[in-house]
Scaffold this motif. Structure first.
Motif, PDB file in Angstrom:
ATOM      1  N   SER A   1       0.831  -1.205   0.000  1.00 53.64           N
ATOM      2  CA  SER A   1       0.000   0.000   0.000  1.00 53.64           C
ATOM      3  C   SER A   1       0.866   1.256   0.000  1.00 53.64           C
ATOM      4  O   SER A   1       0.524   2.252   0.624  1.00 53.64           O
ATOM      5  CB  SER A   1      -0.913  -0.013   1.228  1.00 53.64           C
ATOM      6  OG  SER A   1      -0.139  -0.108   2.414  1.00 53.64           O
ATOM      7  N   THR A   2       1.985   1.195  -0.699  1.00 56.48           N
ATOM      8  CA  THR A   2       2.891   2.340  -0.729  1.00 56.48           C
ATOM      9  C   THR A   2       3.628   2.353  -2.064  1.00 56.48           C
ATOM     10  O   THR A   2       3.460   1.458  -2.892  1.00 56.48           O
ATOM     11  CB  THR A   2       3.889   2.269   0.441  1.00 56.48           C
ATOM     12  OG1 THR A   2       4.565   3.518   0.562  1.00 56.48           O
ATOM     13  CG2 THR A   2       4.902   1.159   0.242  1.00 56.48           C
ATOM     14  N   GLU A   3       4.444   3.363  -2.293  1.00 58.24           N
ATOM     15  CA  GLU A   3       5.186   3.455  -3.541  1.00 58.24           C
ATOM     16  C   GLU A   3       6.300   2.416  -3.582  1.00 58.24           C
ATOM     17  O   GLU A   3       6.906   2.092  -2.564  1.00 58.24           O
ATOM     18  CB  GLU A   3       5.786   4.861  -3.693  1.00 58.24           C
ATOM     19  CG  GLU A   3       4.748   5.964  -3.799  1.00 58.24           C
ATOM     20  CD  GLU A   3       5.392   7.328  -3.965  1.00 58.24           C
ATOM     21  OE1 GLU A   3       6.638   7.388  -4.075  1.00 58.24           O
ATOM     22  OE2 GLU A   3       4.661   8.324  -3.983  1.00 58.24           O
ATOM     23  N   TRP A   4       6.567   1.912  -4.782  1.00 63.32           N
ATOM     24  CA  TRP A   4       7.640   0.926  -4.932  1.00 63.32           C
ATOM     25  C   TRP A   4       8.222   1.043  -6.336  1.00 63.32           C
ATOM     26  O   TRP A   4       7.630   1.647  -7.232  1.00 63.32           O
ATOM     27  CB  TRP A   4       7.124  -0.494  -4.706  1.00 63.32           C
ATOM     28  CG  TRP A   4       6.181  -0.970  -5.783  1.00 63.32           C
ATOM     29  CD1 TRP A   4       4.844  -0.726  -5.887  1.00 63.32           C
ATOM     30  CD2 TRP A   4       6.545  -1.717  -6.945  1.00 63.32           C
ATOM     31  NE1 TRP A   4       4.334  -1.282  -7.021  1.00 63.32           N
ATOM     32  CE2 TRP A   4       5.351  -1.902  -7.706  1.00 63.32           C
ATOM     33  CE3 TRP A   4       7.732  -2.257  -7.421  1.00 63.32           C
ATOM     34  CZ2 TRP A   4       5.335  -2.603  -8.902  1.00 63.32           C
ATOM     35  CZ3 TRP A   4       7.712  -2.950  -8.619  1.00 63.32           C
ATOM     36  CH2 TRP A   4       6.519  -3.118  -9.349  1.00 63.32           C
ATOM     37  N   GLY A   5       9.381   0.449  -6.515  1.00 67.00           N
ATOM     38  CA  GLY A   5      10.011   0.424  -7.829  1.00 67.00           C
ATOM     39  C   GLY A   5      10.987  -0.734  -7.909  1.00 67.00           C
ATOM     40  O   GLY A   5      11.526  -1.177  -6.889  1.00 67.00           O
ATOM     41  N   PRO A   6      11.238  -1.258  -9.104  1.00 67.20           N
ATOM     42  CA  PRO A   6      12.201  -2.353  -9.263  1.00 67.20           C
ATOM     43  C   PRO A   6      13.637  -1.839  -9.185  1.00 67.20           C
ATOM     44  O   PRO A   6      13.927  -0.711  -9.570  1.00 67.20           O
ATOM     45  CB  PRO A   6      11.879  -2.893 -10.659  1.00 67.20           C
ATOM     46  CG  PRO A   6      11.336  -1.702 -11.399  1.00 67.20           C
ATOM     47  CD  PRO A   6      10.597  -0.886 -10.376  1.00 67.20           C
ATOM     48  N   VAL A   7      14.513  -2.675  -8.676  1.00 61.17           N
ATOM     49  CA  VAL A   7      15.934  -2.363  -8.621  1.00 61.17           C
ATOM     50  C   VAL A   7      16.699  -3.597  -9.111  1.00 61.17           C
ATOM     51  O   VAL A   7      16.473  -4.700  -8.622  1.00 61.17           O
ATOM     52  CB  VAL A   7      16.405  -2.015  -7.191  1.00 61.17           C
ATOM     53  CG1 VAL A   7      17.910  -1.744  -7.176  1.00 61.17           C
ATOM     54  CG2 VAL A   7      15.646  -0.815  -6.648  1.00 61.17           C
ATOM     55  N   THR A   8      17.578  -3.400 -10.084  1.00 57.72           N
ATOM     56  CA  THR A   8      18.418  -4.480 -10.593  1.00 57.72           C
ATOM     57  C   THR A   8      19.877  -4.129 -10.341  1.00 57.72           C
ATOM     58  O   THR A   8      20.299  -2.999 -10.585  1.00 57.72           O
ATOM     59  CB  THR A   8      18.197  -4.696 -12.102  1.00 57.72           C
ATOM     60  OG1 THR A   8      16.821  -5.026 -12.334  1.00 57.72           O
ATOM     61  CG2 THR A   8      19.063  -5.830 -12.627  1.00 57.72           C
ATOM     62  N   PHE A   9      20.629  -5.079  -9.828  1.00 59.11           N
ATOM     63  CA  PHE A   9      22.047  -4.829  -9.609  1.00 59.11           C
ATOM     64  C   PHE A   9      22.832  -6.116  -9.857  1.00 59.11           C
ATOM     65  O   PHE A   9      22.244  -7.189 -10.075  1.00 59.11           O
ATOM     66  CB  PHE A   9      22.302  -4.283  -8.198  1.00 59.11           C
ATOM     67  CG  PHE A   9      21.881  -5.181  -7.064  1.00 59.11           C
ATOM     68  CD1 PHE A   9      22.792  -6.036  -6.445  1.00 59.11           C
ATOM     69  CD2 PHE A   9      20.576  -5.162  -6.578  1.00 59.11           C
ATOM     70  CE1 PHE A   9      22.421  -6.845  -5.392  1.00 59.11           C
ATOM     71  CE2 PHE A   9      20.188  -5.981  -5.517  1.00 59.11           C
ATOM     72  CZ  PHE A   9      21.117  -6.820  -4.919  1.00 59.11           C
ATOM     73  N   MET A  10      24.147  -6.009  -9.831  1.00 54.86           N
ATOM     74  CA  MET A  10      25.019  -7.153 -10.074  1.00 54.86           C
ATOM     75  C   MET A  10      25.697  -7.591  -8.781  1.00 54.86           C
ATOM     76  O   MET A  10      26.148  -6.764  -7.994  1.00 54.86           O
ATOM     77  CB  MET A  10      26.083  -6.801 -11.125  1.00 54.86           C
ATOM     78  CG  MET A  10      25.523  -6.389 -12.480  1.00 54.86           C
ATOM     79  SD  MET A  10      24.584  -7.705 -13.295  1.00 54.86           S
ATOM     80  CE  MET A  10      25.904  -8.891 -13.640  1.00 54.86           C
ATOM     81  N   SER A  11      25.745  -8.888  -8.581  1.00 54.72           N
ATOM     82  CA  SER A  11      26.465  -9.454  -7.437  1.00 54.72           C
ATOM     83  C   SER A  11      27.398 -10.529  -7.951  1.00 54.72           C
ATOM     84  O   SER A  11      26.940 -11.571  -8.431  1.00 54.72           O
ATOM     85  CB  SER A  11      25.489 -10.048  -6.413  1.00 54.72           C
ATOM     86  OG  SER A  11      26.203 -10.622  -5.323  1.00 54.72           O
ATOM     87  N   HIS A  12      28.682 -10.250  -7.908  1.00 58.00           N
ATOM     88  CA  HIS A  12      29.707 -11.215  -8.309  1.00 58.00           C
ATOM     89  C   HIS A  12      29.436 -11.782  -9.708  1.00 58.00           C
ATOM     90  O   HIS A  12      29.509 -12.992  -9.932  1.00 58.00           O
ATOM     91  CB  HIS A  12      29.820 -12.321  -7.269  1.00 58.00           C
ATOM     92  CG  HIS A  12      30.225 -11.807  -5.918  1.00 58.00           C
ATOM     93  ND1 HIS A  12      31.537 -11.775  -5.485  1.00 58.00           N
ATOM     94  CD2 HIS A  12      29.491 -11.257  -4.917  1.00 58.00           C
ATOM     95  CE1 HIS A  12      31.580 -11.247  -4.277  1.00 58.00           C
ATOM     96  NE2 HIS A  12      30.361 -10.922  -3.918  1.00 58.00           N
ATOM     97  N   GLY A  13      29.094 -10.870 -10.620  1.00 55.16           N
ATOM     98  CA  GLY A  13      28.913 -11.237 -12.015  1.00 55.16           C
ATOM     99  C   GLY A  13      27.540 -11.738 -12.381  1.00 55.16           C
ATOM    100  O   GLY A  13      27.296 -12.057 -13.563  1.00 55.16           O
ATOM    101  N   SER A  14      26.612 -11.816 -11.436  1.00 54.22           N
ATOM    102  CA  SER A  14      25.257 -12.300 -11.717  1.00 54.22           C
ATOM    103  C   SER A  14      24.238 -11.193 -11.466  1.00 54.22           C
ATOM    104  O   SER A  14      24.409 -10.366 -10.564  1.00 54.22           O
ATOM    105  CB  SER A  14      24.927 -13.508 -10.839  1.00 54.22           C
ATOM    106  OG  SER A  14      25.795 -14.586 -11.106  1.00 54.22           O
TER     107      SER A  14
END
Length: 325
Positions: free
Chosen positions: A44-57
């Motif tokens: 019930s609040t604002e949200w957004g996707p986040v993509t990042f890299m961890s050890h090449g993945s």
């Protein structure tokens, strides 16, 4: 003579087949469930996707923001990084989110590698959970609108285990909360074997070696993943330069027994950790008891929301001490 030779060859073949079978069981036990996430978090609040890299993945996550009126006076928010457990994903730890963003915290949750929508790796391990939470904390530190100095981690099960391992590796957070966490790696392994309907004996004594080989983890690294020793060295009062740790467990957890946390509490010197025991049934239900949030929210507010003021006050005392010397 031929009969004897044939018997030896047969014994070798049977031994090789058994070794192969055990190896395959080890591989199977090291392959967590990969559960799909909701297309969008039910919040019930604002949200957004986040993509990042961890050890090449590639790692996928969500950032949830509290209501605008809950922002700090400086316009930047404290943030809680949520680390899920083995065979879980970020959707399954949404159960923590509502109370946190209602209390004014931004919430950052992600799928560890080989889980949810994140990339899979060859051999997941507890050290992978450690490495992923460390990367997630650094990503959270640089998210827009986030106060980089006010970050905490809430880890469920092996996510909490990884978060405590990360303290020894230099993870800089204001506090760690663990929920239903195994104290010993072997406990998680035995529980996973039971869930996959694999025999605990002798696999619980053989499979750790298979995991280490497949993960490229040395025996020294495995022995260093000692939660009691790590807590003695790195957990404690913030004023002492240590990380406050609150460990929660349910008396009704049949997957990871509450007995381990009770024994850990008795083993550690007083003041190293805070503990809370609730009475819900199951491995993923602690937050359903009101006592959970009645303890967790004030703990996070004290250690995270007020962290800057505490740090400044501590700095002032240190400066005064130097001037008096």
């Amino acid at each position: 003579m031929k009969a004897t030779l044939g018997g030896v060859v047969g014994f070798i073949i049977i031994g090789a087949l058994l070794a192969w079978l055990v190896w395959q069981m080890g591989v199977r036990s090291q392959r967590p469930r990969k559960l799909p996430n909701l297309d969008a978090p039910d919040v019930s609040t604002e949200w957004g996707p986040v993509t990042f890299m961890s050890h090449g993945s590639k790692v996928e996550g969500w950032l949830l923001q509290p209501a605008a009126h809950a922002e700090s006076k400086e316009g930047k928010l404290p943030i809680i990084v949520i680390a899920h457990g083995w065979g879980s994903n970020r959707t399954r730890v949404l159960r923590y989110a509502h109370s946190l963003y209602q209390a004014g915290f931004a919430v950052f949750m992600y799928d560890a590698r080989s889980h949810g929508d994140s990339d899979s790796i060859h051999a997941p391990s507890a050290l992978m959970f450690r490495d992923d939470v460390m990367v997630a904390v650094e990503v959270a530190r640089h998210l827009p609108g986030i106060d980089a100095q006010r970050i905490a981690v809430l880890g469920h099960s092996l996510g909490g285990f990884g978060a405590l391992l990360a303290l020894e590796s230099g993870m800089d957070v204001k506090a760690v909360v663990t929920d239903s966490m195994p104290v010993h790696f072997e406990t998680m392994l035995k529980s996973e074997l039971r869930r996959k309907k694999l025999p605990v004996f002798p696999l619980a004594y053989v499979i750790p070696m298979i995991w280490l080989i497949r993960s490229g983890i040395s025996r020294a690294q495995f022995k260093a993943a000692n939660i009691p020793l790590i807590l003695e060295k790195y957990a404690g009062r913030a004023e002492a330069g240590l990380t406050p740790v609150l460990m929660v467990h349910s008396n009704g957890d049949e997957f990871i027994s509450v007995k381990e946390l009770r024994e850990l509490k008795e083993q550690l010197p007083e003041g190293i950790i805070d503990t809370l025991f609730v009475s819900t049934s199951g491995h993923s239900t602690s937050e359903q008891e009101p006592a959970f949030w009645e303890r967790v929210i004030p703990f996070l507010q004290e250690q995270v929301v007020n962290a800057v003021g505490k740090k400044e006050a501590c700095g002032t005392r240190l400066q005064a001490t130097r001037e008096n010397i």
